[in-house]
Design a protein around this motif. Structure first.
Motif, mmCIF file in Angstrom:
data_model
loop_
_atom_site.group_PDB
_atom_site.id
_atom_site.type_symbol
_atom_site.label_atom_id
_atom_site.label_comp_id
_atom_site.label_asym_id
_atom_site.label_seq_id
_atom_site.Cartn_x
_atom_site.Cartn_y
_atom_site.Cartn_z
ATOM 1 N N LEU A 57 -9.347 5.022 3.205
ATOM 2 C CA LEU A 57 -10.721 4.385 2.562
ATOM 3 C C LEU A 57 -11.174 3.227 3.462
ATOM 4 O O LEU A 57 -12.301 2.615 3.465
ATOM 5 C CB LEU A 57 -10.750 3.937 1.250
ATOM 6 C CG LEU A 57 -10.325 5.180 0.177
ATOM 7 C CD1 LEU A 57 -10.325 4.409 -1.136
ATOM 8 C CD2 LEU A 57 -11.477 6.087 0.273
ATOM 9 N N VAL A 58 -10.343 2.907 4.554
ATOM 10 C CA VAL A 58 -10.630 1.685 5.429
ATOM 11 C C VAL A 58 -11.779 1.925 6.100
ATOM 12 O O VAL A 58 -12.184 2.931 6.595
ATOM 13 C CB VAL A 58 -9.441 1.473 6.248
ATOM 14 C CG1 VAL A 58 -9.316 2.530 7.381
ATOM 15 C CG2 VAL A 58 -9.287 0.059 7.004
ATOM 16 N N LEU A 81 3.846 -0.242 6.147
ATOM 17 C CA LEU A 81 4.114 1.045 5.305
ATOM 18 C C LEU A 81 2.533 1.448 5.028
ATOM 19 O O LEU A 81 2.082 0.458 4.092
ATOM 20 C CB LEU A 81 4.913 0.748 4.183
ATOM 21 C CG LEU A 81 5.149 2.103 3.283
ATOM 22 C CD1 LEU A 81 5.830 3.103 4.227
ATOM 23 C CD2 LEU A 81 6.105 1.614 2.213
ATOM 24 N N LEU A 82 1.969 2.350 5.668
ATOM 25 C CA LEU A 82 0.568 2.900 5.302
ATOM 26 C C LEU A 82 0.466 4.054 4.523
ATOM 27 O O LEU A 82 1.514 5.003 4.697
ATOM 28 C CB LEU A 82 -0.238 3.034 6.475
ATOM 29 C CG LEU A 82 -0.026 2.030 7.414
ATOM 30 C CD1 LEU A 82 -0.873 2.312 8.833
ATOM 31 C CD2 LEU A 82 -0.265 0.799 7.124
ATOM 32 N N THR A 83 -0.088 4.269 3.660
ATOM 33 C CA THR A 83 -0.468 5.625 2.796
ATOM 34 C C THR A 83 -1.707 6.084 3.048
ATOM 35 O O THR A 83 -2.706 5.291 2.912
ATOM 36 C CB THR A 83 0.001 5.464 1.269
ATOM 37 O OG1 THR A 83 -1.040 4.854 0.429
ATOM 38 C CG2 THR A 83 1.218 4.893 1.084
ATOM 39 N N ARG A 84 -2.092 7.518 3.231
ATOM 40 C CA ARG A 84 -3.177 7.974 3.443
ATOM 41 C C ARG A 84 -3.305 9.492 3.148
ATOM 42 O O ARG A 84 -2.197 10.188 3.412
ATOM 43 C CB ARG A 84 -3.478 7.798 4.891
ATOM 44 C CG ARG A 84 -4.945 8.527 5.328
ATOM 45 C CD ARG A 84 -5.264 8.365 6.821
ATOM 46 N NE ARG A 84 -4.599 9.345 7.811
ATOM 47 C CZ ARG A 84 -4.820 9.670 8.717
ATOM 48 N NH1 ARG A 84 -5.918 8.882 9.519
ATOM 49 N NH2 ARG A 84 -4.241 10.336 9.661
ATOM 50 N N ALA A 93 -12.551 4.228 12.221
ATOM 51 C CA ALA A 93 -11.508 3.534 11.648
ATOM 52 C C ALA A 93 -10.296 4.824 11.544
ATOM 53 O O ALA A 93 -9.147 4.518 11.930
ATOM 54 C CB ALA A 93 -11.922 3.282 10.345
ATOM 55 N N GLN A 94 -10.750 5.988 11.136
ATOM 56 C CA GLN A 94 -9.666 6.903 11.474
ATOM 57 C C GLN A 94 -9.012 7.472 12.606
ATOM 58 O O GLN A 94 -8.020 7.731 12.582
ATOM 59 C CB GLN A 94 -9.989 8.132 10.506
ATOM 60 C CG GLN A 94 -10.303 7.750 8.912
ATOM 61 C CD GLN A 94 -9.233 7.358 8.373
ATOM 62 O OE1 GLN A 94 -8.006 7.593 8.430
ATOM 63 N NE2 GLN A 94 -9.534 6.181 7.179
ATOM 64 N N ALA A 484 -13.548 6.482 -8.160
ATOM 65 C CA ALA A 484 -14.073 6.157 -6.860
ATOM 66 C C ALA A 484 -14.195 7.107 -5.919
ATOM 67 O O ALA A 484 -15.119 7.385 -4.995
ATOM 68 C CB ALA A 484 -13.645 4.867 -6.327
ATOM 69 N N ASP A 485 -13.120 8.114 -5.825
ATOM 70 C CA ASP A 485 -12.976 9.075 -4.804
ATOM 71 C C ASP A 485 -14.137 10.287 -5.151
ATOM 72 O O ASP A 485 -14.203 11.060 -4.236
ATOM 73 C CB ASP A 485 -11.774 9.561 -4.666
ATOM 74 C CG ASP A 485 -11.173 10.093 -5.780
ATOM 75 O OD1 ASP A 485 -11.614 9.925 -7.111
ATOM 76 O OD2 ASP A 485 -10.065 10.799 -5.696
#
Length: 801
Positions: A57-58, A81-84, A93-94, A484-485
């Motif tokens: 979502l960034v 530590l990133l979650t996606r 961004a992606q 939100a998603d």
């Protein structure tokens, strides 16, 4: 950056002025460099772990900042530590995140939950022990917690979950319509090729070969090319949506295959028309793009399809007419209450919306009295506050076809029911507003298909916040943001704004700032509809941050002739008094007089609305330093059912008495503290406590409230006890929601917290413990009063009193 700046404030506050880094006109790349340097200094003293959730979502600036910071701190003891979720790299961004992943990152693929974890998650989602039917539905989700949560949310919304003796069960085997929306949201996040593959494969069966998928993609009668690869297979397997079993591909989640076999996802039969030559795809264009248009991974269903994405505000007069009729059935006073609310709405500059609602009421068979009392409350002929009289139209003659009034709500900017709820809340008709919300939800269930659930939860939160039930309002707003998603950003605006205001009452300015930044992004008609609320929330944030002059100037500017939207004073009756107080502190006498005048005119044109009379008395009391007027305002606020506003008026009255009668000031402050404490307004409670200590009068009840235990019956809040009482009386979650004017989601949330605090996991245990606790509590104690306040049949008015 917000996360890292908060961290740096804690560890470097004594050495560096971190707040000085953030300036409105600052260079974001310079900020990034400087934050990186400071994190490096902190990390060499002690290793740092930075956890960022939902990186899919960034935004673009955040993606670039993340990439730059990770690379610049590569030599420091910092672990990121990133979650996606698996998403298509459609944005800058992606692409930046992908570059990080392709570099030195270690990819940790989160697998499916095991059976024990699935059962535990089901218990948490439903607030009860799952039976075999619940676990069967969970198995169809293949251990995917995101999909499982979406499916059970849809089942609860559809009324398909029942509770018997502390055990949850699901009725029926067919998929509820809301699951189609969940799956559609998933496809929207995937590359187009993966979406086409999944739709084609589902048409073949739960398991299929690449050749069969290729044939399905090519259409009937198209032979696959031997050995030709099928786009999207590897990515679908990597994302955990498909599994390889030799040459066969199988869906990892049965519910996904079931949903994709629904007709709305099926590729239409090829039409017998001449097709144009294939478009030329520019070199380097992203996948699925031709001539500037992205190819749809699946056909878009017709607008009248139940699974088609419905924009709120389209053809809503029919459902709203039924809602108004249901409101009229509740009480003979409903037509008068409705007229009072519409008159206020029109007088606050929303004539078109008031006229539409009056028309709908007449067509629903509700005799709304003349609402021509609306007038210009702005004080200037050409201002936005100018309003025209609103009169209900003639009832259509029998047998005469009605005009096409359901052609959309472009006039209203938002779904028509939202204006009805807002008008009723502004007119202090809280029970009627709650009844409208309940009826809207029933109408959505009756019609089927997607509906504006996030928007509905946001307005429910606003209603609860207005009556001082901050904890329940927060839960409702967080429920909205949890959607939100699969919710348009503009539908989340009411929830974000009410959560921002609640956070300010609780002293959490970081959360308030975050929600206000998110609320400022949407544009268009939806944003315009909530602009008065956004302006007020921003002004409150400036005030809480110590910027009194900015608070006043952002809403009033006597020199420039700027006037606020009259709807602001109608929906926030304390706004005028707040502006008068802050303007007086800054020596802005003209602005103070202007704010008081606004409140006075609005109250004069709406003499039946108690909170507006309170707001006018409050503003005049602050302007003239009149303690009697302020105490009268506090009593009017209390009668209107607005305890937070009453607390504010009592505080102002104490200021006037502080220099004359300290004992009177202490009593007024203690009364304000009681109101704030009952509402859960921690920051306001603490502020009043400080003033009481300066007067030498400690407030024992406030001190006790700040030390609530973490577990046991004493740890339960009033809102949680009301839910417990309803459940102990034998009601289901949905029945309890109706009695308490809450949503089933909010009841579920409260019940889960109660189970955790009491260390139990069933309704049977809850009932046993409640009866034992009630029998053991001595009469006349605080605990007995708290149990009594929970009441066997709580109503909104009795809770406020």
């Amino acid at each position: 950056m917000h996360l890292l700046l908060n961290y740096l404030r804690r560890v470097l506050s004594a050495e560096r002025d971190v707040d000085d880094l953030v300036r409105p006109d600052g260079n974001p790349f310079r900020l990034m460099d400087r934050v990186g340097e400071l994190v490096e200094i902190a990390a060499h003293r002690h290793p740092v772990v930075v956890l960022l959730d939902d990186v899919h979502l960034v935004d673009d600036m955040g993606g670039l900042a993340l990439r730059g910071l990770v690379q610049s701190l590569a030599g420091s003891p910092v672990l990121w530590l990133l979650t996606r979720r698996s998403v298509a790299a459609r944005s800058l961004a992606q692409h930046a995140v992908d570059r990080l992943i392709d570099g030195d990152a270690v990819r940790l693929h989160l697998g499916a939950l095991d059976n024990e974890a699935v059962a535990e998650l089901c218990t948490g989602l439903l607030g009860a022990k799952p039976d075999s039917s619940v676990l069967d539905w969970a198995a169809r989700c293949g251990g995917n917690p995101w999909l499982l949560a979406g499916v059970f949310d849809a089942l609860v919304t559809a009324g398909r979950v029942v509770f018997v003796d502390g055990t949850a069960a699901v009725l029926g085997e067919e998929l509820p319509d809301d699951v189609l929306g969940v799956v559609r949201g998933l496809l929207d996040e995937l590359p187009a090729a993966v979406g086409r593959l999944l739709v084609a494969g589902a048409g073949v069966g739960a398991a299929f070969t690449a050749a069969e998928a290729a044939a399905a993609l090519g259409g009937p009668g198209v032979a696959p090319v031997a050995g030709a690869p099928v786009a999207g297979v590897d990515e679908a397997v990597r994302a955990g949506l498909l599994q390889r079993h030799g040459e066969k591909l199988a869906f990892a989640h049965g519910v996904l295959a079931e949903a994709l076999r629904h007709p709305v996802f099926r590729r239409p039969e090829p039409a017998a028309v001449a097709l144009p030559a294939p478009a030329t795809v520019p070199a380097g264009a992203p996948e699925g793009v031709a001539d500037g248009h992205r190819e749809q991974p699946y056909p878009v269903p017709p607008e009248d399809s139940p699974a088609a994405p419905q924009r709120p505000g389209c053809g809503c007069t029919g459902p709203v007419a039924r809602v108004v009729a249901a409101l009229a059935d509740r009480s003979d006073a409903a037509p008068g209450t409705l007229a009072r609310a519409l008159r206020l709405l029109a007088g606050a500059g929303r004539t078109a919306e008031a006229a539409r609602l009056a028309e709908v009421a007449v067509r629903a068979g509700v005799d709304v009295p003349d609402v021509t009392g609306a007038a210009d409350t702005s004080g200037s002929a050409g201002s936005a506050g100018a309003a025209h009289p609103v009169t209900a139209p003639e009832r259509p003659a029998a047998g005469r076809p009605e005009a096409a009034t359901a052609a959309g709500c472009a006039v209203c900017a938002r779904p028509l029911w939202t204006w009805l709820v807002r008008a009723l809340v502004a007119a202090d008709a809280f029970e009627e507003a709650a009844a409208v919300c309940d009826a809207v939800r029933r109408e959505a269930g009756r019609d089927g298909g997607p509906w504006a659930r996030g928007l509905w939860h946001g307005h429910r939160a606003e209603l609860l916040a207005a009556t001082g039930r901050l904890e329940e309002a927060r839960a409702e707003a967080e429920t909205a943001l949890g959607l939100a998603d699969r919710t348009p950003p503009e539908d989340l605006l009411p929830a974000r704004l009410v959560l921002a205001r609640i956070s300010m009452h609780c002293g959490d300015l970081a959360t308030a700032s975050q929600q206000l930044r998110m609320a400022e992004r949407p544009a268009g008609a939806a944003a315009a509809a909530v602009k008065p609320r956004l302006d007020w929330a921003l002004a409150q944030f400036h005030a809480a941050s110590g910027r009194a002059a900015m608070t006043v100037r952002s809403l009033l500017d006597a020199e420039q002739g700027a006037a606020p939207d009259p709807l602001l004073f109608a929906e926030a009756p304390t706004a005028a008094a707040t502006l008068v107080r802050l303007a007086g502190q800054m020596g802005l006498g003209d602005e103070a007089a202007q704010a008081a005048g606004f409140a006075r005119r609005l109250a004069a044109h709406n003499p039946d609305v108690t909170s507006l009379a309170a707001g006018a008395a409050h503003a005049d009391g602050v302007l003239d330093d009149d303690p009697d007027a302020l105490q009268r305002a506090a009593e009017l606020y209390r009668l209107a059912g607005r305890p937070l506003a009453a607390g504010g008026a009592l505080e102002d009255a104490a200021r006037g008495n502080g220099g004359r009668h300290k004992d009177v000031a202490a009593r007024l402050l203690a009364a304000a503290a009681d109101l704030y404490l009952d509402c859960g307004a921690q920051r306001d409670t603490a502020r009043v406590q400080r003033r009481l200590r300066r007067l030498g009068v400690p407030h024992a009840r406030a001190a006790l409230g700040t030390q609530r235990p973490k577990s046991g019956w004493e740890s339960l809040t009033g809102a949680e006890l009301r839910v417990v009482r309803a459940i102990v009386d034998g009601r289901t979650n949905r029945e309890a929601a109706g009695v308490l004017f809450l949503s089933p989601h909010t009841v579920d949330s409260h019940l889960r917290r109660v189970f955790a605090k009491l260390d139990i996991n069933s309704r049977v245990e809850l009932t046993k413990q409640f009866l034992a606790h009630e029998a053991a509590v001595p009469e006349g104690t605080a605990a007995s009063r708290q149990l009594a306040a929970a009441g066997p049949e709580p109503r909104l008015s009795s809770v406020i009193e």
